[in-house]
Scaffold this active site. Structure first.
Site, mmCIF file in Angstrom:
data_model
loop_
_atom_site.group_PDB
_atom_site.id
_atom_site.type_symbol
_atom_site.label_atom_id
_atom_site.label_comp_id
_atom_site.label_asym_id
_atom_site.label_seq_id
_atom_site.Cartn_x
_atom_site.Cartn_y
_atom_site.Cartn_z
ATOM 1 N N ASP A 185 0.814 -1.275 -0.060
ATOM 2 C CA ASP A 185 -0.128 0.082 0.015
ATOM 3 C C ASP A 185 0.695 1.282 0.145
ATOM 4 O OD1 ASP A 185 -1.929 -1.820 0.103
ATOM 5 O OD2 ASP A 185 -3.014 -0.836 2.098
ATOM 6 N N ASP A 186 0.153 2.255 -0.345
ATOM 7 C CA ASP A 186 0.846 3.873 -0.126
ATOM 8 C C ASP A 186 1.619 4.456 -1.027
ATOM 9 O OD1 ASP A 186 -0.940 3.439 1.997
ATOM 10 O OD2 ASP A 186 0.508 3.784 3.730
ATOM 11 N N HIS A 202 -6.127 3.340 -3.597
ATOM 12 C CA HIS A 202 -6.048 3.540 -2.188
ATOM 13 C C HIS A 202 -6.433 4.965 -1.818
ATOM 14 C CE1 HIS A 202 -4.805 1.868 1.865
ATOM 15 N NE2 HIS A 202 -3.857 2.803 1.709
ATOM 16 N N HIS A 206 -5.176 9.459 0.887
ATOM 17 C CA HIS A 206 -4.878 8.721 2.434
ATOM 18 C C HIS A 206 -5.520 9.355 3.529
ATOM 19 C CE1 HIS A 206 -3.072 5.669 5.200
ATOM 20 N NE2 HIS A 206 -3.051 5.083 3.905
ATOM 21 N N HIS A 249 3.851 -2.292 3.048
ATOM 22 C CA HIS A 249 3.820 -0.611 2.606
ATOM 23 C C HIS A 249 5.283 -0.535 1.705
ATOM 24 C CE1 HIS A 249 0.975 -0.649 5.699
ATOM 25 N NE2 HIS A 249 0.486 0.303 5.264
HETATM 26 ZN ZN ZN Z 1 -2.365 3.165 3.389
#
Ligand code: ZN
Length: 622
Positions: free
Chosen positions: A70-71, A121, A125, A220
């Site tokens: 993620d991210d 995503h 955020h 991540h």
């Molecule tokens: Zn995230």
């Protein structure tokens, strides 16, 4: 030479991938864990996955693991992670932030080129549950649009979404579902966002996996320690007998894509054919040439069903101001025999006499729209708006029993970005029994004039969504609608189906439609920032463009099916049935159809009888 060599190389790689021999890709690394299989998941079948949040996870076998990151993408660590995954022949799923994608589009495309699955995503955020629903939806939509534009293609992105902090609300869940997005939770957290050593990350993942036996692991790719831990983690997983599964969405096959684009083109050709036939008949009539339905046998098809459904329309459509012409209409019907026409009302109208300016109704009889389903023939503006301009003050000619317009509702983009329950969750703020009338696809002679006549007689203000090329062809009709107080919005330049276009083409269609309409109106401010999508079919790219232009996206609530081959009475019946569902909202009609003109007086009278009130929507001055 270099390009040929690299082309050959990618061909070899493609062949290797295609045959499923992942190991061939990383023969230099015998210790590689590899990817054991590809799992195709359909968001329509499984909407939410991950046992930490939901009841079920992906259909994985024992010791099967899905890696997710993620991210990102991040310039510091994503490439390192991609290198390690490539060295181990592992395919993963990346949940990308829109803002990060915009900053590092090349890294995102590297993720794509390595063959990993890409989901989104959000844009920035946020904690979605702490935002208003509109804000949360914008975050989701913007994230998708940013990732798509960074990828420079619209087909790579998987319909996979993971919420920041794994937080959603039931309304957000429903929205994701409505967009066809699969909501990914997790089965195993790596805690790689905490201040842990790489060894601690490996220990936590393996301990949690041993408990669950299988599942989706959250990591991540913006964390340097994750890049450091990854080789050891993959080694440990292989040692413990875990196998990596690559999750992909069902792909649109080549045939499905060609079919989708072809249908969009056929619809457009069909639409242009109607426009052309209408124009031809108008020119012919102006030159005194009588066109019969048989003259259009080119458009006929031998279908008994259509002939039957067209039949009830013809006697009513041919309802005469003048008997001799009505006979001609009947004769032409006979002449065409059992030929059924794709659009019988449009074509039949070529043999319907349109009153000439001098051909008034008998002096001892007043024909009102309520009495007759054809517009009152004494109005000379019907056939020749240029020679006989519309009344300056339509209210003066308003029928005594007209439904009228009960109030004006001024809206602006900050309040309403997308309205109409057919496509969007938001409705206009209407009270019970309040209706908004809208007319699509025009302006088109002679129907738009006839619709305007009926609306003027009933003192009703409506919203017209016009096609740019049509506005260019008939600027006088558009100006008449504006002069008589109606609201004018647009619906693209050529009435293409947006889903059949690239994002750039769709944007150009929308922008050109607006430019043509402004030019036809002779004033930029005369056009409301309102848009409706042809066929009520949109794309997220089109929505993003309208959002960026602060244009209100109108869908509708009710449909009269007046585009279909049905009688005017059936249009009234279907409109009323549709409206009775909810008893407030936006009704969609088409001012390019004879049957709509014929149905409108009866529909307005019946709406009044049932206690409905018409609301006129305008754009609030900003
Ligand atoms: Zn995230």
């Amino acid at each position: 030479m270099r390009s040929i060599a690299s082309g050959l190389l990618s061909l070899v790689v493609l062949v290797c991938l295609d045959s499923g021999s992942w190991a061939a890709d990383c023969a230099s690394n015998p210790e590689a864990i590899g990817t054991s299989r590809v799992l195709t998941v359909d968001p329509g079948m499984q909407r939410r996955i991950g046992t930490v949040q939901f009841e079920a996870t992906l259909p994985l076998r024992d010791h099967e693991v899905v890696l997710s990151f993620d991210d990102g993408p991040s310039p510091e660590s994503t490439n390192k992670i991609l290198d390690e995954l490539a060295a181990q022949c592992v395919k993963a799923t990346f949940f990308i932030l829109g803002g990060m994608a915009s900053q590092s589009p090349a890294i995102l495309r590297h993720v794509r080129n390595e063959g990993h699955s890409i989901g989104t995503h959000t844009q920035t955020h946020p904690h979605l549950a702490r935002l208003t629903f509109d804000e949360a939806r914008n975050e989701i939509d913007q994230g998708i649009d940013s990732v798509r534009s960074a990828l420079k293609d619209r087909d790579t992105l998987a319909p996979f979404f993971r919420a920041p902090y794994l937080e959603t609300t039931s309304r957000i869940d429903s929205y994701l579902e409505s967009r066809g997005l699969m909501l990914w939770g997790i089965d195993v957290d790596s805690d790689d966002w905490m201040f842990l050593t790489p060894e601690a990350i490996i220990a936590r993942v393996t301990a949690r996996l041993e408990k669950k036996g299988r599942g989706v692991v959250l990591m991540h790719d913006i964390q340097g320690r994750t890049a450091v831990a990854l080789p050891g983690l993959l080694k440990e997983l292989k040692a413990r007998g875990y196998r990596i599964v690559h999750v992909v969405p069902p792909t649109e096959t080549f045939i499905a894509r060609v079919a989708r684009q072809s249908i969009a083109r056929i619809r457009y050709v069909h639409y242009r054919a109607i426009v052309a036939v209408t124009e031809l008949s108008r020119v012919a009539r102006a030159k005194g040439i009588e066109l019969t339905r048989a003259g259009y046998s080119l458009f006929s098809r031998p279908s008994g069903k259509s002939a039957a459904s067209a039949a009830p329309e013809l006697p009513e459509a041919a309802k005469p101001p003048a008997a001799s012409e009505s006979t001609a209409a009947r004769d032409s019907t006979t002449a065409s025999g059992s030929l059924a026409l794709d659009h019988p009302t449009v074509l039949a109208s070529t043999s319907i006499p349109t009153p000439e300016p001098t051909a008034g109704a008998p002096a001892n009889r007043t024909v009102t729209p309520e009495e007759s389903s054809v517009p009152a023939p004494e109005k000379p503006s019907i056939a020749t708006p240029k020679n006989a301009p519309a009344p300056k003050n339509p209210a003066a000619t308003c029928e005594p029993n007209a439904i009228g317009t009960s109030r004006t509702l001024a809206i602006d983009w900050t309040q309403f970005k997308q309205i109409g329950s057919v496509q969007f969750p938001n409705d206009l703020p209407l009270k019970d029994h309040e209706l908004v009338l809208t007319f699509d696809d025009g302006p088109m002679p002679p129907y738009t004039d006839k619709v305007l006549d009926v609306l003027a007689a009933h003192c009703v203000k409506a919203t017209f969504f016009v096609v740019g090329s049509q506005a260019t062809d008939s600027p006088d009709l558009l100006r008449r609608a504006k002069t008589e107080g109606h609201t004018i919005g647009t619906m693209t330049e050529n009435h293409y189906e947006l889903a059949g276009l690239t994002a750039d083409e769709a944007q150009k269609e929308i922008a050109d439609g607006i430019a043509s309409s402004k030019e036809a109106l002779g004033s930029a401010s005369a056009l409301a920032p309102f848009f409706r999508d042809p066929y009520l079919k949109t794309t997220s790219a089109a929505e993003a463009y309208l959002m960026s232009q602060r244009i209100i996206f109108w869908s509708s609530d009710f449909d009269a099916d007046d585009w279909e081959n049905i009688s005017p009475d059936e249009v009234v019946t279907r409109a009323l049935a549709s409206i009775e569902d909810k008893r407030r909202g936006i009704l969609e009609l088409h001012d390019i159809q004879e049957r709509t003109v014929l149905a409108l007086p009866k529909l307005l009278a019946e709406l009044k009888r049932r206690g409905y009130r018409i609301v006129h929507v305008t754009a609030k001055e900003m």
